[in-house]
Motif scaffolding. Structure first.
Motif, PDB file in Angstrom:
ATOM      1  N   THR A 250      -4.740 -43.445  14.475  1.00  0.00           N
ATOM      2  CA  THR A 250      -4.334 -42.046  14.612  1.00  0.00           C
ATOM      3  C   THR A 250      -3.188 -41.701  13.678  1.00  0.00           C
ATOM      4  OG1 THR A 250      -5.085 -41.817  16.891  1.00  0.00           O
ATOM      5  CG2 THR A 250      -3.288 -40.385  16.228  1.00  0.00           C
ATOM      6  N   LEU A 251      -2.355 -42.691  13.357  1.00  0.00           N
ATOM      7  CA  LEU A 251      -1.240 -42.437  12.443  1.00  0.00           C
ATOM      8  C   LEU A 251      -1.706 -42.229  11.010  1.00  0.00           C
ATOM      9  CD1 LEU A 251       1.344 -44.967  13.884  1.00  0.00           C
ATOM     10  CD2 LEU A 251       1.274 -42.504  14.195  1.00  0.00           C
ATOM     11  N   VAL A 252      -3.005 -42.477  10.754  1.00  0.00           N
ATOM     12  CA  VAL A 252      -3.590 -42.167   9.446  1.00  0.00           C
ATOM     13  C   VAL A 252      -4.212 -40.776   9.468  1.00  0.00           C
ATOM     14  CG1 VAL A 252      -5.333 -42.825   7.738  1.00  0.00           C
ATOM     15  CG2 VAL A 252      -4.041 -44.593   8.951  1.00  0.00           C
ATOM     16  N   THR A 253      -5.014 -40.499  10.499  1.00  0.00           N
ATOM     17  CA  THR A 253      -5.749 -39.231  10.553  1.00  0.00           C
ATOM     18  C   THR A 253      -4.875 -38.041  10.936  1.00  0.00           C
ATOM     19  OG1 THR A 253      -6.434 -39.895  12.783  1.00  0.00           O
ATOM     20  CG2 THR A 253      -8.019 -40.219  10.990  1.00  0.00           C
ATOM     21  N   PHE A 254      -3.949 -38.246  11.869  1.00  0.00           N
ATOM     22  CA  PHE A 254      -3.174 -37.127  12.398  1.00  0.00           C
ATOM     23  C   PHE A 254      -2.355 -36.414  11.313  1.00  0.00           C
ATOM     24  CE2 PHE A 254       0.487 -35.387  14.874  1.00  0.00           C
ATOM     25  CZ  PHE A 254      -0.224 -34.479  15.644  1.00  0.00           C
ATOM     26  N   PRO A 255      -1.594 -37.146  10.478  1.00  0.00           N
ATOM     27  CA  PRO A 255      -0.844 -36.440   9.429  1.00  0.00           C
ATOM     28  C   PRO A 255      -1.743 -35.705   8.437  1.00  0.00           C
ATOM     29  CG  PRO A 255      -0.021 -38.675   9.720  1.00  0.00           C
ATOM     30  CD  PRO A 255      -1.309 -38.583  10.477  1.00  0.00           C
ATOM     31  N   VAL A 256      -2.918 -36.275   8.164  1.00  0.00           N
ATOM     32  CA  VAL A 256      -3.841 -35.627   7.235  1.00  0.00           C
ATOM     33  C   VAL A 256      -4.349 -34.311   7.824  1.00  0.00           C
ATOM     34  CG1 VAL A 256      -6.062 -35.826   6.049  1.00  0.00           C
ATOM     35  CG2 VAL A 256      -4.523 -37.793   6.146  1.00  0.00           C
ATOM     36  N   LEU A 257      -4.666 -34.324   9.111  1.00  0.00           N
ATOM     37  CA  LEU A 257      -5.128 -33.091   9.764  1.00  0.00           C
ATOM     38  C   LEU A 257      -4.028 -32.031   9.774  1.00  0.00           C
ATOM     39  CD1 LEU A 257      -7.150 -34.523  12.795  1.00  0.00           C
ATOM     40  CD2 LEU A 257      -8.045 -33.517  10.686  1.00  0.00           C
ATOM     41  N   LEU A 258      -2.798 -32.446  10.024  1.00  0.00           N
ATOM     42  CA  LEU A 258      -1.684 -31.500   9.985  1.00  0.00           C
ATOM     43  C   LEU A 258      -1.521 -30.918   8.577  1.00  0.00           C
ATOM     44  CD1 LEU A 258       1.067 -33.292  12.123  1.00  0.00           C
ATOM     45  CD2 LEU A 258      -0.437 -31.419  12.815  1.00  0.00           C
ATOM     46  N   ALA A 259      -1.750 -31.753   7.567  1.00  0.00           N
ATOM     47  CA  ALA A 259      -1.599 -31.304   6.177  1.00  0.00           C
ATOM     48  C   ALA A 259      -2.645 -30.258   5.798  1.00  0.00           C
ATOM     49  CB  ALA A 259      -1.682 -32.500   5.231  1.00  0.00           C
ATOM     50  N   THR A 260      -3.784 -30.252   6.499  1.00  0.00           N
ATOM     51  CA  THR A 260      -4.812 -29.239   6.221  1.00  0.00           C
ATOM     52  C   THR A 260      -4.486 -27.905   6.867  1.00  0.00           C
ATOM     53  OG1 THR A 260      -6.190 -29.795   8.162  1.00  0.00           O
ATOM     54  CG2 THR A 260      -6.566 -31.049   6.115  1.00  0.00           C
ATOM     55  N   GLY A 261      -3.441 -27.867   7.685  1.00  0.00           N
ATOM     56  CA  GLY A 261      -3.025 -26.615   8.308  1.00  0.00           C
ATOM     57  C   GLY A 261      -3.370 -26.474   9.770  1.00  0.00           C
ATOM     58  N   LEU A 262      -3.929 -27.516  10.376  1.00  0.00           N
ATOM     59  CA  LEU A 262      -4.275 -27.431  11.793  1.00  0.00           C
ATOM     60  C   LEU A 262      -3.012 -27.519  12.651  1.00  0.00           C
ATOM     61  CD1 LEU A 262      -7.445 -29.720  12.130  1.00  0.00           C
ATOM     62  CD2 LEU A 262      -7.340 -27.227  11.961  1.00  0.00           C
ATOM     63  N   PRO A 263      -2.925 -26.745  13.744  1.00  0.00           N
ATOM     64  CA  PRO A 263      -1.803 -26.869  14.683  1.00  0.00           C
ATOM     65  C   PRO A 263      -1.814 -28.254  15.331  1.00  0.00           C
ATOM     66  CG  PRO A 263      -3.024 -24.828  15.050  1.00  0.00           C
ATOM     67  CD  PRO A 263      -3.841 -25.661  14.108  1.00  0.00           C
ATOM     68  N   PRO A 264      -0.655 -28.763  15.773  1.00  0.00           N
ATOM     69  CA  PRO A 264      -0.568 -30.117  16.316  1.00  0.00           C
ATOM     70  C   PRO A 264      -1.548 -30.423  17.452  1.00  0.00           C
ATOM     71  CG  PRO A 264       1.623 -29.274  15.917  1.00  0.00           C
ATOM     72  CD  PRO A 264       0.688 -28.131  15.662  1.00  0.00           C
ATOM     73  N   VAL A 265      -1.664 -29.531  18.427  1.00  0.00           N
ATOM     74  CA  VAL A 265      -2.560 -29.806  19.558  1.00  0.00           C
ATOM     75  C   VAL A 265      -4.012 -29.776  19.099  1.00  0.00           C
ATOM     76  CG1 VAL A 265      -3.380 -29.006  21.808  1.00  0.00           C
ATOM     77  CG2 VAL A 265      -0.933 -28.984  21.299  1.00  0.00           C
ATOM     78  N   THR A 266      -4.370 -28.814  18.256  1.00  0.00           N
ATOM     79  CA  THR A 266      -5.744 -28.754  17.731  1.00  0.00           C
ATOM     80  C   THR A 266      -6.049 -30.001  16.909  1.00  0.00           C
ATOM     81  OG1 THR A 266      -5.626 -26.336  17.608  1.00  0.00           O
ATOM     82  CG2 THR A 266      -7.371 -27.408  16.337  1.00  0.00           C
ATOM     83  N   ALA A 267      -5.080 -30.473  16.137  1.00  0.00           N
ATOM     84  CA  ALA A 267      -5.264 -31.692  15.344  1.00  0.00           C
ATOM     85  C   ALA A 267      -5.447 -32.894  16.255  1.00  0.00           C
ATOM     86  CB  ALA A 267      -4.060 -31.907  14.425  1.00  0.00           C
ATOM     87  N   THR A 268      -4.661 -32.979  17.332  1.00  0.00           N
ATOM     88  CA  THR A 268      -4.779 -34.095  18.274  1.00  0.00           C
ATOM     89  C   THR A 268      -6.142 -34.106  18.948  1.00  0.00           C
ATOM     90  OG1 THR A 268      -2.396 -34.040  18.728  1.00  0.00           O
ATOM     91  CG2 THR A 268      -3.785 -35.157  20.338  1.00  0.00           C
ATOM     92  N   VAL A 269      -6.591 -32.932  19.387  1.00  0.00           N
ATOM     93  CA  VAL A 269      -7.889 -32.825  20.061  1.00  0.00           C
ATOM     94  C   VAL A 269      -9.027 -33.143  19.099  1.00  0.00           C
ATOM     95  CG1 VAL A 269      -9.483 -31.219  21.176  1.00  0.00           C
ATOM     96  CG2 VAL A 269      -7.047 -31.173  21.763  1.00  0.00           C
ATOM     97  N   SER A 270      -8.971 -32.591  17.891  1.00  0.00           N
ATOM     98  CA  SER A 270     -10.012 -32.850  16.886  1.00  0.00           C
ATOM     99  C   SER A 270     -10.055 -34.327  16.533  1.00  0.00           C
ATOM    100  CB  SER A 270      -9.751 -32.014  15.630  1.00  0.00           C
ATOM    101  OG  SER A 270      -9.716 -30.638  15.923  1.00  0.00           O
ATOM    102  N   ASN A 271      -8.887 -34.931  16.433  1.00  0.00           N
ATOM    103  CA  ASN A 271      -8.799 -36.353  16.125  1.00  0.00           C
ATOM    104  C   ASN A 271      -9.431 -37.198  17.237  1.00  0.00           C
ATOM    105  OD1 ASN A 271      -7.571 -38.628  14.506  1.00  0.00           O
ATOM    106  ND2 ASN A 271      -6.511 -38.951  16.435  1.00  0.00           N
ATOM    107  N   ALA A 272      -9.117 -36.856  18.492  1.00  0.00           N
ATOM    108  CA  ALA A 272      -9.674 -37.599  19.628  1.00  0.00           C
ATOM    109  C   ALA A 272     -11.198 -37.521  19.654  1.00  0.00           C
ATOM    110  CB  ALA A 272      -9.092 -37.057  20.934  1.00  0.00           C
ATOM    111  N   LEU A 273     -11.736 -36.329  19.403  1.00  0.00           N
ATOM    112  CA  LEU A 273     -13.195 -36.167  19.374  1.00  0.00           C
ATOM    113  C   LEU A 273     -13.808 -36.955  18.224  1.00  0.00           C
ATOM    114  CD1 LEU A 273     -13.357 -32.324  20.063  1.00  0.00           C
ATOM    115  CD2 LEU A 273     -14.375 -34.087  21.505  1.00  0.00           C
ATOM    116  N   GLY A 274     -13.188 -36.878  17.050  1.00  0.00           N
ATOM    117  CA  GLY A 274     -13.746 -37.527  15.878  1.00  0.00           C
ATOM    118  C   GLY A 274     -13.718 -39.036  15.934  1.00  0.00           C
ATOM    119  N   LEU A 275     -12.751 -39.612  16.636  1.00  0.00           N
ATOM    120  CA  LEU A 275     -12.622 -41.070  16.671  1.00  0.00           C
ATOM    121  C   LEU A 275     -13.535 -41.746  17.692  1.00  0.00           C
ATOM    122  CD1 LEU A 275      -8.758 -41.606  16.252  1.00  0.00           C
ATOM    123  CD2 LEU A 275     -10.565 -41.992  14.563  1.00  0.00           C
TER     124      LEU A 275
END
Length: 255
Positions: free
Chosen positions: A27-52
């Protein structure tokens, strides 16, 4: 997302899938990348959980030979992972984003110490059991079940270094090789990610593009990680876990 951002998210998914299977902290790899694309933190966390989720399942399948003889143990510990993951996913939407910031680095730091000292601790535990003529609990007893359930609450909330917490607890309380413990860890992570993802599908906002890219990438990374990780010696695997965990700890402290 731009084409470059999509490629970056996919690559992060591959890396996270491989890391989660062998060590954890993907998650420490994907989460910062998702934030860098402009996703809000909670949306990034949820999207990351689904994707993994596919990556977790892929890693567990890749480690299936190390799961032989552990069915009863896995079924019992998965119950705690199921309820803990659901509780953590609920807390993610109910608590402020900073709720776990102080406790998480302490948990990860303690887990790293336990992993590093696991051979010495296990030897001491075995000697104490032998002197007291106490049988070894194949499931780790109530202490392991409780500890893994609480770790699963954290996993459903954020998941970074979740696998390291699992391995550290099992390493101290179970008389098993590190590879077999890693195999159980992959199953428990898959359970937590799946239940959290199912919950998020109905109650949270997520980005389908990010989910799809991480899902495909993590599934591929899970297979790569299981093939590479399965060949590592216990000493090398333990060193890798501690190294990656230390990097994760530093990132958590600097956030």
């Amino acid at each position: 997302m731009t084409t470059g951002e999509m490629l970056a998210v996919f690559a992060a998914g591959v890396g996270a899938g491989g890391m989660n299977t062998v060590v954890g902290s993907g998650t420490l790899v994907t989460f910062p990348v998702l934030l860098a694309t402009g996703l809000p933190p909670v949306t990034a966390t949820v999207s990351n959980a689904l994707g993994l989720v596919p990556g977790s399942i892929s890693g567990a399948i890749g480690y299936r030979k190390h799961l032989k003889g552990q069915r009863r143990r896995i079924l019992k510990l998965s119950v705690g992972a199921l309820f803990g993951g659901f509780a953590g996913a609920t807390l993610l939407l109910a608590l402020p984003a900073t709720a776990f910031e102080r406790i998480v680095p302490a948990l990860v730091g303690l887990a790293l110490v336990l992993v590093a000292l696991q051979p010495w601790i296990s030897k001491k535990v075995r000697r104490r059991r032998a002197s007291a003529d106490a049988p070894t609990r194949p499931d780790g007893g109530p202490l392991l079940f409780t500890g893994l359930t609480l770790a699963s609450v954290y996993g459903g909330y954020f998941s970074a270094a979740q696998g390291i917490l699992y391995v550290s607890l099992m390493g101290v309380l179970l008389d098993e090789t590190l590879q077999r413990l890693n195999a159980v860890k992959n199953v428990l992570v898959a359970v937590v990610n799946a239940v959290a993802a199912l919950f998020f599908l109905f109650v949270a906002d997520f980005d389908w593009t990010a989910v799809a890219l991480i899902a495909v990438g993590s599934a591929l990374g899970g297979q790569i990680g299981s093939r590479a990780g399965g060949r590592l010696s216990p000493a090398v695997l333990r060193t890798l876990i501690v190294t990656v965990g230390t990097v994760a700890l530093v990132q958590l402290l600097l956030r």
